[in-house]
Design a protein around this motif. Structure first.
Motif, short mmCIF file in Angstrom:
data_model
loop_
_atom_site.label_atom_id
_atom_site.label_comp_id
_atom_site.label_asym_id
_atom_site.label_seq_id
_atom_site.Cartn_x
_atom_site.Cartn_y
_atom_site.Cartn_z
N ILE A 157 0.88 -0.58 0.21
CA ILE A 157 0.19 -0.34 0.02
C ILE A 157 1.09 1.08 0.15
N LYS A 158 2.44 1.19 0.70
CA LYS A 158 2.99 2.18 0.90
C LYS A 158 3.09 2.99 -1.27
N TRP A 159 3.20 1.75 -2.18
CA TRP A 159 4.06 2.89 -3.16
C TRP A 159 2.60 2.37 -4.06
N GLY A 160 1.07 2.77 -3.28
CA GLY A 160 -0.35 2.10 -3.98
C GLY A 160 -0.34 0.88 -4.98
N LEU A 161 0.27 -0.15 -4.06
CA LEU A 161 -0.17 -1.62 -4.93
C LEU A 161 -0.86 -2.63 -3.76
N VAL A 162 -1.14 -3.42 -4.41
CA VAL A 162 -1.82 -4.68 -3.05
C VAL A 162 -0.98 -5.62 -3.12
#
Length: 267
Positions: free
Chosen positions: A145-150
């Motif tokens: 989530i830190k990188w805008g991912l799942v």
């Protein structure tokens, strides 16, 4: 593979190590390839009875090497192939997922020994193992989530069988870091120990001393148990047991116990 993963087989136990210590064993393209190749070699390895998976240096695995993958934008077809995530390349999994899922499908038990950090993809790779031993101060995170991912290295399928749904959601939505002691309380870590690799090797040697037929059958049953209904699971128990009863290794297990001697099993 030799640049990213090493395998040392002794007395039926494979000591598998991630060996990119200078980058805390972060996942670049070569590491993905190395892990998948290591899994393929282990699947075909004669005499294999258990696996210990650990990382050299300061950490188990720091997760995705963002710098390496950013550089792949200029590598044309290879970068496009990496981005084609819906394409199944390894049975039900894609290439990144296989790095975690292969430990679940390997026919023998796998113990992950975690120290330092297991972030993002590194956490998910550890979750693919049958068991996880960790230091009390090891740090974990569902960090995508830190990188805008799942989480997409099979993490959603692996976490849901280990911790409560609300716990999985909180960790996935926040990406917060938690230590080995909390990880054990949540269900992600099997044992908290001072030296996870030594403890894991000890357990692996104990497993290797059991009937390999029964151990492999047990892993098949336990894998099926989280993915089938009761009727299918009960039938699978009966089928596996039917094959074991009276087999050479099952008879050897009985006789060695009766005669109080070390068993001599055949692979």
């Amino acid at each position: 593979m030799k640049d990213r993963v090493s395998i040392d087989l002794k007395d039926g136990v494979a000591d598998v190590r991630l060996v990119r210590a200078d980058k805390m064993n972060a996942l670049d393209a070569a590491m993905f390839d190395g892990i998948i190749e290591a899994g393929a070699r282990l699947a075909d390895m004669k005499g294999l009875r258990a696996v210990v998976l650990s990382g050299e240096g300061r950490a188990f695995c720091a997760g995705l090497d963002m710098g390496s993958f950013a550089a792949m934008k200029e590598q044309g077809d290879k970068a496009a192939a990496v981005r084609d995530l819906p394409r199944r390349t390894h049975g039900i999994a894609n290439r990144p997922q296989q790095c975690a899922w292969l430990w679940r499908t390997l026919p023998v038990p796998v113990i992950a020994a975690v120290h330092g950090v297991a972030f993002g993809g590194g956490f998910q790779i550890a979750l693919g193992a049958d068991m996880r031993y960790a230091t009390a101060d090891a740090r974990f995170s569902v960090m995508e989530i830190k990188w805008g991912l799942v989480p997409d290295l099979a993490g959603t399928q692996l976490m849901r069988h280990l911790a409560r749904e609300d716990v999985v959601r909180e960790l996935t939505y926040t990406g917060r870091i938690f230590d080995g002691e909390e990880a054990q309380k949540l269900g992600f870590v099997t044992r908290v120990v001072a030296d996870p690799r030594a403890a894991a090797l000890e357990t692996a040697r104990e497993i290797a001393a059991r009937s390999p037929d029964a151990i492999r059958a047990a892993k098949r049953l336990l894998n099926l148990a989280v993915a089938s209904d009761a009727a299918a699971g009960l039938m699978a128990e009966s089928v596996e047991q039917q094959k074991l009863i009276g087999s050479p290794n099952q008879i050897e297990a009985v006789m060695s116990n009766l005669h109080k001697r070390t068993a001599s099993f055949r692979d």
